[in-house]
Every structure is written in C-alpha cells, then in structure tokens.
Write a protein that holds these residues in place. Structure first.
Motif, PDB file in Angstrom:
ATOM      1  N   LEU A   1      58.370 -28.633 -64.350  1.00  0.00           N
ATOM      2  CA  LEU A   1      57.103 -28.972 -64.999  1.00  0.00           C
ATOM      3  C   LEU A   1      56.020 -28.130 -64.336  1.00  0.00           C
ATOM      4  N   HIS A   2      55.378 -27.275 -65.115  1.00  0.00           N
ATOM      5  CA  HIS A   2      54.274 -26.487 -64.557  1.00  0.00           C
ATOM      6  C   HIS A   2      52.966 -27.070 -65.077  1.00  0.00           C
ATOM      7  N   THR A   3      52.152 -27.568 -64.130  1.00  0.00           N
ATOM      8  CA  THR A   3      50.930 -28.295 -64.481  1.00  0.00           C
ATOM      9  C   THR A   3      49.690 -27.545 -63.985  1.00  0.00           C
ATOM     10  N   HIS A   4      48.526 -27.961 -64.509  1.00  0.00           N
ATOM     11  CA  HIS A   4      47.245 -27.400 -64.045  1.00  0.00           C
ATOM     12  C   HIS A   4      46.296 -28.566 -63.736  1.00  0.00           C
ATOM     13  N   PRO A   5      46.610 -29.410 -62.755  1.00  0.00           N
ATOM     14  CA  PRO A   5      45.785 -30.593 -62.504  1.00  0.00           C
ATOM     15  C   PRO A   5      44.632 -30.315 -61.530  1.00  0.00           C
TER      16      PRO A   5
ATOM     17  N   ILE B   1      55.078 -18.077 -71.257  1.00  0.00           N
ATOM     18  CA  ILE B   1      54.804 -16.893 -70.425  1.00  0.00           C
ATOM     19  C   ILE B   1      55.446 -17.032 -69.046  1.00  0.00           C
ATOM     20  N   GLU B   2      55.648 -18.282 -68.597  1.00  0.00           N
ATOM     21  CA  GLU B   2      56.236 -18.500 -67.261  1.00  0.00           C
ATOM     22  C   GLU B   2      57.746 -18.712 -67.292  1.00  0.00           C
ATOM     23  N   THR B   3      58.404 -18.168 -68.315  1.00  0.00           N
ATOM     24  CA  THR B   3      59.860 -18.321 -68.419  1.00  0.00           C
ATOM     25  C   THR B   3      60.578 -17.835 -67.158  1.00  0.00           C
TER      26      THR B   3
ATOM     27  N   SER C   1      45.219 -20.483 -56.907  1.00  0.00           N
ATOM     28  CA  SER C   1      44.212 -20.305 -57.965  1.00  0.00           C
ATOM     29  C   SER C   1      44.771 -20.509 -59.367  1.00  0.00           C
ATOM     30  N   HIS C   2      45.799 -21.331 -59.496  1.00  0.00           N
ATOM     31  CA  HIS C   2      46.479 -21.427 -60.792  1.00  0.00           C
ATOM     32  C   HIS C   2      46.904 -22.863 -61.144  1.00  0.00           C
ATOM     33  N   GLY C   3      47.779 -23.467 -60.357  1.00  0.00           N
ATOM     34  CA  GLY C   3      48.280 -24.783 -60.753  1.00  0.00           C
ATOM     35  C   GLY C   3      49.372 -25.260 -59.834  1.00  0.00           C
TER      36      GLY C   3
ATOM     37  N   TRP D   1      47.566 -24.737 -71.559  1.00  0.00           N
ATOM     38  CA  TRP D   1      48.124 -24.315 -70.272  1.00  0.00           C
ATOM     39  C   TRP D   1      49.238 -25.258 -69.819  1.00  0.00           C
ATOM     40  N   GLY D   2      50.054 -24.746 -68.912  1.00  0.00           N
ATOM     41  CA  GLY D   2      51.188 -25.523 -68.421  1.00  0.00           C
ATOM     42  C   GLY D   2      52.393 -25.291 -69.318  1.00  0.00           C
ATOM     43  N   ASN D   3      53.556 -25.595 -68.816  1.00  0.00           N
ATOM     44  CA  ASN D   3      54.777 -25.459 -69.613  1.00  0.00           C
ATOM     45  C   ASN D   3      55.876 -26.307 -68.990  1.00  0.00           C
TER      46      ASN D   3
END
Ligand SMILES: [Zn+2]
Length: 218
Positions: free
Chosen positions: A90-94, A71-73, A155-157, A24-26
């Motif tokens: 920066l897409h994170t899931h902390p 997927i989050e392009t 509910s995601h990041g 996960w994350g991108n």
C-alpha cells in the motif's frame, strides 16, 4: 470477493480514510500464483472499476487489463521480489507521515504499543528519488530491509506492507497514528520514553503467537 473488486474497494478506502488525496497513492496484491494485481496510473479512485485493475507477472509482463499500471509498479514489484512473504503493498500519501518524510527523518518505533507491535523493526525514510523511478524502488526496498512493515519516502509518502491487504491497511493506520503522536509530542516540546527493545520483542512474539482468537473459532 474477486481480487480486482477488493482493490477497487481498497482505493476508495485509501481516499476515504485520508491516507491519500486525489489520484496519488497506489495499491497492489500478489496472488497464490505470484501474479500481481495493481491499481491503474492516475485514475480517480471513485470511478475506478474492476476492469481497470492491471494484472502482471513478477517480471512485469501484463497478463490482463488495458490500463497503464501505476507509475510505482517497479516499487511494488521490487518489494515482492525482496520480501517473498509480502502479499500486499500500500503506497500512501498521509499528512503526519509526510511531515517526517519531508524532513528526511525516521520515526522511532517505540513510541507506543501499536507501532511496536505492528510496524516491524524500523520506520526509516528512504532517500529521495523521482516518483516512478527504479532508484526510488531500490531506495524503498533498502529502507524496508528484511523486517520493517513500513517506511517513508523522502518528500513523497509512505509504503506499507503485509501478508495481505487487511494487514497492509492496519500498518498504514498505525503508521499514520504513530507519526501524529510523534508530531504532537514534538509540537509541545515534549519527549517520549521509548519502549525498551526487550519489551518490543516480547510484544511482537505475543502478537505472532497468542493475540486474538484461535483460528478454529473464527
Ligand atoms: Zn506516490
């Protein structure tokens, strides 16, 4: 270091520093020509190599790379279109940020000096939309507004932005630290004394103009 190699290293850092789990994350970077380099969809950060990075124009035409892009392009491209000064997303899931993302709450900016200095003007939670959807991209751009360097996705990041990747990691670390402090304050039934808007403004001006070493000695 080549931008592709930088992104591969950044993926390992994302995982190693607990800013995400599994695939996960991108991460993306925009270069001087306006090309966007982005991590591939669903690939293990540990095994990702520079050739797996996808390069595309701002209107999503792929110019290099055989992998399917993140997927989050659309979210990354949406942020670059809305905020031309941004050079890295920066897409994170902390964990702690996700506590507040799950509750659909904003995190107050004035909890500590670091958040007041590094995170812009707000830490809002974007309304829920499915991962990878255009709606999520729109909601994220709206939550970031003109000045925020971070927002949460319900509910995601989280999404962290800066002029370069180093800055985006700093934002990501400060965001998660701020979320953890806020969580702990609430966990003991406490409350915090917010830093005043005037002092937040003073710190942000100082950081922009005088903090650190002059450029010519670095
Ligand atoms: Zn995600």
């Amino acid at each position: 270091m080549d931008i592709r190699e930088t992104l591969v290293e950044a993926g390992k850092r994302l995982l190693g520093e607990g800013l995400t789990v599994e695939t996960w994350g991108n991460i993306s970077v925009k270069d001087d020509q306006g090309l966007v380099y982005i991590t591939p969809s669903g690939m293990d950060y540990e095994t990702c190599v520079p050739d797996d990075i996808v390069v595309m124009t701002m209107d999503k035409k792929i110019v290099s790379g055989k992998r399917r892009p993140s997927i989050e392009t659309d979210l990354h491209l949406g942020v670059y279109r809305a905020r031309p000064e941004i050079g890295a997303v920066l897409h994170t899931h902390p964990i702690y940020s996700n506590v507040f993302a799950a509750m659909g709450e904003s995190i107050p900016l004035g909890i500590c000096d670091e958040s007041a200095q590094a995170l812009g003007d707000t830490i809002k939670t974007a309304d829920y939309a499915l991962p990878g959807s255009l709606e999520l991209a729109e909601n994220c751009v709206k939550a970031l507004g003109n000045r925020a360097n971070a927002c949460l996705l319900q509910s995601h990041g989280a999404v962290c932005v800066a002029k370069d990747l180093k800055g985006a990691f700093k934002v990501a670390k400060v965001l998660e630290m701020t979320a953890e402090i806020y969580y702990r304050i609430r966990a003991i039934g406490g409350s915090f004394i917010p830093i005043s808007a005037e002092n937040i403004k003073a710190m942000q001006s100082y950081v922009a103009e005088s903090y650190g070493q002059p450029k010519d000695v670095l």
